[in-house]
Design a protein around this motif. Structure first.
Motif, short mmCIF file in Angstrom:
data_model
loop_
_atom_site.label_atom_id
_atom_site.label_comp_id
_atom_site.label_asym_id
_atom_site.label_seq_id
_atom_site.Cartn_x
_atom_site.Cartn_y
_atom_site.Cartn_z
N ARG A 83 152.27 -37.31 -11.53
CA ARG A 83 150.96 -36.59 -11.92
C ARG A 83 149.75 -36.96 -10.83
O ARG A 83 150.11 -38.14 -10.29
N TRP A 125 152.17 -34.97 -19.44
CA TRP A 125 151.89 -33.68 -18.46
C TRP A 125 151.50 -32.34 -19.07
O TRP A 125 152.14 -31.56 -19.48
N VAL A 130 153.15 -31.67 -10.66
CA VAL A 130 153.55 -32.99 -10.32
C VAL A 130 154.40 -33.00 -8.96
O VAL A 130 155.02 -31.82 -8.60
N THR A 147 156.19 -27.38 -11.35
CA THR A 147 155.08 -26.77 -12.12
C THR A 147 156.11 -26.30 -13.79
O THR A 147 157.09 -25.81 -13.49
#
Length: 420
Positions: A83, A125, A130, A147
């Motif tokens: 992330r 998340w 990421v 995504t």
């Protein structure tokens, strides 16, 4: 019930707790041996068990045997992304969703795609992409962004991938950005050695997320010796899915959903199988065996007019619901006519076939395989081939120091004529 075994004749009625044995953690092989062919080989010939080394295999095979290998190649399907804040998210690519569902075009896709993935450490998340930084095949830096499009049950999600440079194929992205998906029970990260040893020496077609481990024991020299001694060989392709590690949680097998795996075989292989009859066919690994037996059911459905639609598939319980007694020759012939009518030399299909005690084998007379986990569908397959004698095989292996699971030792299972 089968009066000879006290087991149901339909695997749907089996209780998985009847297929338990004590596997101490220390018996699971954490690393491969340096020499592939130095693994031990347990030979079970009609209930008589002997200990050999894997390179002794040519002298243990039945005369005139045809060995069928699964030539799938493991892809680096495990992605460790980060992330923007630096936190890690693990993505395990399971199957393509868009713009292609078939593996080969999905791996050849450029620029962007969507896959179903297992997501690890995904609670933090929340949104946004990421990323994984990696080196492209030309040595230039590259980036993969992921995504989350939609959450699913069971820890999976639909993941939208995009990458730069966009001219890279997704196969090249995975090769650079991914990690080898070692079996979770090994409990360690992959190494450079695994990149070589967790592939068979004959791996050819990318698409598996787990190795067909029975083939890991073969070397080029051993394959050459088999050829020199007059044994025929052939290849099928079944891309092993993550479902091969899926534990059986249902009390009865009727409640266990078998995973779907894509398979590919050529018309030349079908003709080779026909020409080889009635000499023995030995499957190298459970995936090769499931592919061969699935061919019979695909052909039987075509021969009886029960195949529906252009997509050929074998259902989980198809053998136990289909009373038609189609000969092997008729089934293989129907597949060849189907390919001819379709104008192709390659059969593409899928299988969910579950083989357990009560199954009657059509194409296979023997199996080369490693030692499998308790309460697994792979152990059910071995029990279908050997009957109650599977326990003697596993008891012997445990008592005589054999190494278990993916990097462990091997066995050659040749059931008596009453089992086939």
């Amino acid at each position: 019930m089968n009066p000879l075994t006290d087991q149901p004749t339909d695997p749907r009625q089996l209780a998985i707790q009847d297929f338990v044995y004590d596997l101490p953690p220390g018996r699971i092989a954490p690393e491969p041996l340096p020499d592939r062919a130095a693994s031990r080989l347990l030979v079970n010939r009609g209930g008589v068990i002997e200990d050999r080394i894997f390179r002794d295999l040519p002298g243990e095979l039945p005369a005139g045997a045809l060995l069928v290998f699964n030539d799938t190649k493991v892809v680096r399907a495990r992605l460790l992304a980060h992330r923007p804040t630096g936190g890690a998210v693990e993505l395990f690519c399971l199957e393509p969703v868009a713009p292609h569902r078939a593996l080969e075009p999905a791996l050849a896709q450029m620029g962007a795609c969507t896959w179903r993935c297992l997501v690890g450490n995904g609670r933090r998340w929340k949104e946004g992409p990421v990323a994984v930084e990696f080196i492209a095949p030309d040595g230039q830096p590259a980036t993969l962004w992921a995504t989350r499009q939609a959450r699913e049950s069971g820890g999976t999600a639909l993941i939208n991938f995009r990458w730069a440079p966009g001219a890279l194929t997704f196969a090249e992205v995975l090769q650079g950005a991914g990690r080898l998906p070692l079996p979770p029970y090994l409990g360690r990260p992959d190494t450079d050695a695994d990149a070589v040893r967790y592939q068979t020496v004959y791996a050819a077609h990318e698409g598996a997320v787990a190795a067909p481990t029975a083939g890991l024991h073969f070397t080029p020299e051993l394959l050459a010796e088999l050829q020199a001694q007059g044994f025929e060989t052939a290849h099928v392709t079944l891309h092993v899915g993550a479902g091969t590690f899926q534990p059986v949680k249902a009390t009865r097998m009727a409640e266990h959903p078998m995973h779907t795996e894509p398979l590919l075989v050529t018309a030349a292989l079908l003709r080779q199988l026909l020409a080889h009859r009635p000499r023995p066919v030995i499957a190298v690994g459970t995936t090769s065996l499931r592919t061969l037996e699935s061919l019979y059911w695909l052909g039987a459905a075509l021969a009886t007019g029960e195949a529906a639609g252009p997509a050929l598939a074998v259902g989980q319980w198809q053998p136990y619901e289909n009373a038609a007694d189609v000969s092997v020759e008729a089934a293989l012939g129907a597949l060849l006519r189907h390919l001819e009518a379709s104008g192709t030399n390659t059969l593409q299909a899928s299988t969910r076939l579950l083989i357990g005690p009560g199954y009657r084998f059509r194409l296979v007379q023997g199996l080369i395989t490693n030692f499998h986990q308790p309460e697994s569908t792979l152990l059910l397959l071995v029990a279908a081939l050997l009957g109650p004698g599977w326990r003697a095989v596993y008891d012997h292996a445990l008592a005589h120091g054999y190494r278990f699971l993916s990097y462990g030792d091997s066995s050659l299972l040749l059931p008596g004529q009453d089992r086939i």
